[in-house]
Design an enzyme around this catalytic site. Structure first.
Site, PDB file in Angstrom:
ATOM      1  N   HIS A 133      11.121  42.875  24.705  1.00  0.00           N
ATOM      2  CA  HIS A 133       9.673  42.692  24.679  1.00  0.00           C
ATOM      3  C   HIS A 133       9.021  44.026  25.064  1.00  0.00           C
ATOM      4  O   HIS A 133       8.888  44.903  24.236  1.00  0.00           O
ATOM      5  CB  HIS A 133       9.331  41.531  25.613  1.00  0.00           C
ATOM      6  CG  HIS A 133       7.914  41.044  25.564  1.00  0.00           C
ATOM      7  ND1 HIS A 133       7.031  41.401  24.587  1.00  0.00           N
ATOM      8  CD2 HIS A 133       7.214  40.214  26.389  1.00  0.00           C
ATOM      9  CE1 HIS A 133       5.863  40.820  24.804  1.00  0.00           C
ATOM     10  NE2 HIS A 133       5.949  40.100  25.904  1.00  0.00           N
TER      11      HIS A 133
ATOM     12  N   HIS B 155       9.935  42.451  13.505  1.00  0.00           N
ATOM     13  CA  HIS B 155       9.084  41.698  14.427  1.00  0.00           C
ATOM     14  C   HIS B 155       9.225  40.229  14.113  1.00  0.00           C
ATOM     15  O   HIS B 155       9.382  39.866  12.945  1.00  0.00           O
ATOM     16  CB  HIS B 155       7.617  42.135  14.258  1.00  0.00           C
ATOM     17  CG  HIS B 155       6.744  41.704  15.380  1.00  0.00           C
ATOM     18  ND1 HIS B 155       6.200  40.443  15.443  1.00  0.00           N
ATOM     19  CD2 HIS B 155       6.353  42.353  16.501  1.00  0.00           C
ATOM     20  CE1 HIS B 155       5.487  40.346  16.555  1.00  0.00           C
ATOM     21  NE2 HIS B 155       5.564  41.482  17.218  1.00  0.00           N
TER      22      HIS B 155
ATOM     23  N   ASP C  20       5.907  49.434  18.798  1.00  0.00           N
ATOM     24  CA  ASP C  20       6.666  50.284  19.713  1.00  0.00           C
ATOM     25  C   ASP C  20       7.271  51.506  19.058  1.00  0.00           C
ATOM     26  O   ASP C  20       7.796  52.377  19.745  1.00  0.00           O
ATOM     27  CB  ASP C  20       7.799  49.469  20.350  1.00  0.00           C
ATOM     28  CG  ASP C  20       7.244  48.495  21.347  1.00  0.00           C
ATOM     29  OD1 ASP C  20       6.330  48.891  22.079  1.00  0.00           O
ATOM     30  OD2 ASP C  20       7.722  47.356  21.393  1.00  0.00           O
TER      31      ASP C  20
HETATM   32  N1  ACO Z   1      17.359  46.729  12.697  1.00  0.00           N
HETATM   33  C1  ACO Z   1      18.276  46.265  11.815  1.00  0.00           C
HETATM   34  N2  ACO Z   1      18.335  44.993  11.385  1.00  0.00           N
HETATM   35  C2  ACO Z   1      17.410  44.137  11.891  1.00  0.00           C
HETATM   36  C3  ACO Z   1      16.407  44.553  12.800  1.00  0.00           C
HETATM   37  C4  ACO Z   1      16.404  45.901  13.210  1.00  0.00           C
HETATM   38  N3  ACO Z   1      15.494  46.360  14.063  1.00  0.00           N
HETATM   39  N4  ACO Z   1      15.632  43.495  13.127  1.00  0.00           N
HETATM   40  C5  ACO Z   1      16.109  42.453  12.433  1.00  0.00           C
HETATM   41  N5  ACO Z   1      17.176  42.848  11.677  1.00  0.00           N
HETATM   42  C6  ACO Z   1      17.943  42.035  10.728  1.00  0.00           C
HETATM   43  C7  ACO Z   1      18.860  41.064  11.442  1.00  0.00           C
HETATM   44  O1  ACO Z   1      20.137  41.624  11.661  1.00  0.00           O
HETATM   45  C8  ACO Z   1      18.880  39.903  10.482  1.00  0.00           C
HETATM   46  O2  ACO Z   1      19.727  40.243   9.409  1.00  0.00           O
HETATM   47  P1  ACO Z   1      20.677  39.108   8.712  1.00  0.00           P
HETATM   48  O3  ACO Z   1      19.696  38.150   8.091  1.00  0.00           O
HETATM   49  O4  ACO Z   1      21.509  39.853   7.750  1.00  0.00           O
HETATM   50  O5  ACO Z   1      21.452  38.492   9.851  1.00  0.00           O
HETATM   51  C9  ACO Z   1      17.459  39.866   9.920  1.00  0.00           C
HETATM   52  O6  ACO Z   1      16.991  41.230  10.031  1.00  0.00           O
HETATM   53  C10 ACO Z   1      16.518  38.932  10.675  1.00  0.00           C
HETATM   54  O7  ACO Z   1      16.554  39.277  12.069  1.00  0.00           O
HETATM   55  P2  ACO Z   1      16.251  38.256  13.276  1.00  0.00           P
HETATM   56  O8  ACO Z   1      17.001  38.709  14.478  1.00  0.00           O
HETATM   57  O9  ACO Z   1      16.427  36.859  12.787  1.00  0.00           O
HETATM   58  O10 ACO Z   1      14.697  38.480  13.484  1.00  0.00           O
HETATM   59  P3  ACO Z   1      13.875  38.000  14.769  1.00  0.00           P
HETATM   60  O11 ACO Z   1      12.548  37.627  14.269  1.00  0.00           O
HETATM   61  O12 ACO Z   1      14.608  37.002  15.588  1.00  0.00           O
HETATM   62  O13 ACO Z   1      13.833  39.342  15.638  1.00  0.00           O
HETATM   63  C11 ACO Z   1      13.089  41.290  16.738  1.00  0.00           C
HETATM   64  C12 ACO Z   1      12.696  40.090  15.861  1.00  0.00           C
HETATM   65  C13 ACO Z   1      13.721  40.816  18.054  1.00  0.00           C
HETATM   66  C14 ACO Z   1      11.823  42.094  17.075  1.00  0.00           C
HETATM   67  C15 ACO Z   1      14.083  42.186  15.921  1.00  0.00           C
HETATM   68  O14 ACO Z   1      13.498  42.620  14.700  1.00  0.00           O
HETATM   69  C16 ACO Z   1      14.591  43.385  16.731  1.00  0.00           C
HETATM   70  O15 ACO Z   1      15.546  43.237  17.488  1.00  0.00           O
HETATM   71  N6  ACO Z   1      13.941  44.581  16.588  1.00  0.00           N
HETATM   72  C17 ACO Z   1      14.321  45.735  17.358  1.00  0.00           C
HETATM   73  C18 ACO Z   1      13.721  45.660  18.772  1.00  0.00           C
HETATM   74  C19 ACO Z   1      12.228  45.861  18.788  1.00  0.00           C
HETATM   75  O16 ACO Z   1      11.707  46.787  18.163  1.00  0.00           O
HETATM   76  N7  ACO Z   1      11.495  44.995  19.548  1.00  0.00           N
HETATM   77  C20 ACO Z   1      10.038  45.113  19.697  1.00  0.00           C
HETATM   78  C21 ACO Z   1       9.329  43.935  19.203  1.00  0.00           C
HETATM   79  S1  ACO Z   1       7.583  44.183  19.323  1.00  0.00           S
HETATM   80  C22 ACO Z   1       7.163  43.735  20.926  1.00  0.00           C
HETATM   81  O17 ACO Z   1       7.743  42.949  21.587  1.00  0.00           O
HETATM   82  C23 ACO Z   1       5.983  44.407  21.500  1.00  0.00           C
END
Ligand code: ACO
Length: 422
Positions: free
Chosen positions: A263, A302, A358
């Site tokens: 987060h 996101h 971010d």
């Molecule tokens: N890099 C590479 N692959 C990713 C990323 C990423 N940053 N984010 C999601 N994916 C992929 C997953 O591996 C998944 O692939 P698959 O379908 O082949 O398994 C698909 O995209 C869907 O991902 P989920 O984890 O289901 O997406 P979710 O909505 O649960 O996650 C999150 C959202 C946690 C923000 C995720 O995108 C992530 O971890 N991002 C990196 C961390 C980040 O930047 N967080 C800040 C969020 S903004 C905030 O809180 C202010």
């Protein structure tokens, strides 16, 4: 076509039509034919826990509005304190209301000497500033006994003003302590963001004047981070608040959730990732390794935005304004290259992964001299106004205590075995 859904319980053949209102269906209706069957929704990804009139977010279109006003217009034309007023009260203030609001906030920036001397200075010398902030917010509840009067409008307003006003003071105090610098008292001649920078960076000069471009950049970043509907920390605020905990204790719960790397800690992860990549030539290999399943691209993707996060677009512009003053952060070129490669790669395009808020904020903060430990603290300062707006809305809704159900998957009933027989 009727705006409704029909649920049929195949065990009994009983059906129920439930109207769709504002994009939601009421679970109270559903419960009429399915008592004891719970909607299994880990992470509450498809559950609307509340009705709210504060922020509007359309993740597919990349839209964010506070009380109906587009985030782009607020970032361009407003100030953080005006936005805080808007979030809390629902309307932009007129001139007189704004003057009064700024004056109220300005006159509550000081913290009790015991908070600083006995409480903050009691931490270990290398304490993480976010850990100090979370604890200090909770500790404030013991200083203001009227905090418990959550249904007394004057007392509620007082705590709201105190919390918004004291956040920069607590944040800067936590930083100064963690680097062994003496505490700087608020300078109430200065506007909100400039005062924060004075408390952060003042050394021996009688009056600290931050560069106006940096003051403006901090104010815009505060606007962009002020609210984001039912995110993890706001949900924590609403959960603690629903038990009628006082606002300081509830806000401490929210800040604790913001401390998590999924987060509020993500921009720190971005800076670490860009540092690890090291140069533009390594970007391609890094992206390849992410696609092969080795970690994630930090600052990408996101839960809600499946399009460019509108805040990221504004922050990217702010980055250039800050670098005019500070000199360019060498990580910027790596970030730009990474964005270009990812946005042209089918893996990211097909999963609709775009830069989030971010992706650029960390490199701005770093260029301004903030240590990475302070990144979640910088997020918490303005998010306080969003947390409080939701807390106040929740109380006005006379909301039920948050108490979800579970789908039990543990052992069936079994007999206790004495320890010597196990
Ligand atoms: N890099 C590479 N692959 C990713 C990323 C990423 N940053 N984010 C999601 N994916 C992929 C997953 O591996 C998944 O692939 P698959 O379908 O082949 O398994 C698909 O995209 C869907 O991902 P989920 O984890 O289901 O997406 P979710 O909505 O649960 O996650 C999150 C959202 C946690 C923000 C995720 O995108 C992530 O971890 N991002 C990196 C961390 C980040 O930047 N967080 C800040 C969020 S903004 C905030 O809180 C202010």
């Amino acid at each position: 076509m009727p705006d409704s859904i029909t649920i049929t319980d195949n065990r009994t053949g009983q059906s129920l039509e439930i109207p769709i209102r504002n994009g939601g269906v009421s679970s109270a209706e559903w419960q009429k034919i399915l008592p004891g069957i719970w909607f299994h929704d880990p992470g509450l990804t498809t559950t609307a826990m509340t009705e709210s009139a504060i922020s509007y977010l359309d993740g597919d279109a990349g839209i964010l509005r506070y009380r109906g006003y587009p985030i782009e217009q607020l970032a361009e034309e407003s100030t953080y304190l005006e936005v805080a007023y808007l979030l809390l009260k629902g309307e932009l203030p007129n001139e007189e209301q704004y003057k009064q609001w700024v004056s109220d906030i300005t006159h509550h920036t000081f913290i009790h000497e015991n908070v600083r001397k006995r409480f903050l200075e009691g931490f270990h010398y290398d304490a993480h500033p976010m850990g100090m902030l979370v604890s200090a917010i909770a500790a404030l509840s013991t200083f203001y006994l009227d905090a418990k009067e959550i249904y007394n409008p004057a007392a509620r307003e007082k705590q709201i003003v105190r919390l918004i006003a004291k956040m920069p003071t607590l944040a800067a105090a936590a930083h100064r302590f963690s680097v062994g610098m003496p505490f700087v008292y608020p300078d109430n001649e200065l506007p909100f963001a400039a005062n924060f920078l004075s408390m952060m960076w003042k050394v021996a000069e009688p009056h600290y004047s931050a560069n106006p471009a940096l003051v403006k950049a901090i104010d815009v970043l505060f606007i962009l981070h002020a609210d984001h509907e039912q995110n993890c920390s706001t949900t924590a605020m609403r959960t603690a608040g629903s038990a009628h905990a006082d606002p300081y204790s509830s806000a401490a719960a929210a800040a604790a959730s913001l401390y998590g790397p999924r987060h509020g800690g993500a921009n720190e992860a971005v800076v670490r990732m860009l540092t690890e990549i090291g140069s533009m030539e390594n970007v391609g290999d890094y992206v390849k390794s992410v696609k092969a399943g080795h970690g994630r691209l930090q600052g990408f993707g996101h839960r809600v935005y499946k399009n460019y996060d509108p805040r990221a677009r504004i922050i990217k512009r702010v980055a250039y304004e800050v670098f005019e003053v500070t000199g360019k952060n060498p990580l910027l070129d790596i970030a730009l290259k990474l964005e270009e490669v990812a946005l042209n790669d089918d893996y990211f395009v097909s999963r609709r992964l775009y830069p989030n808020v971010d992706f650029y904020s960390g490199i701005i903060y770093q260029a301004m001299g903030f240590p990475v430990d302070m990144f979640p603290v910088l997020f918490a300062i303005p998010r306080m106004s969003g947390w409080l707006a939701h807390w106040s809305e929740l109380l006005d809704q006379d909301s039920k205590i948050v108490r979800p159900r579970q789908v039990y998957s543990g052992a069936p009933e079994r007999k206790y075995v004495p320890i010597d027989q196990r």
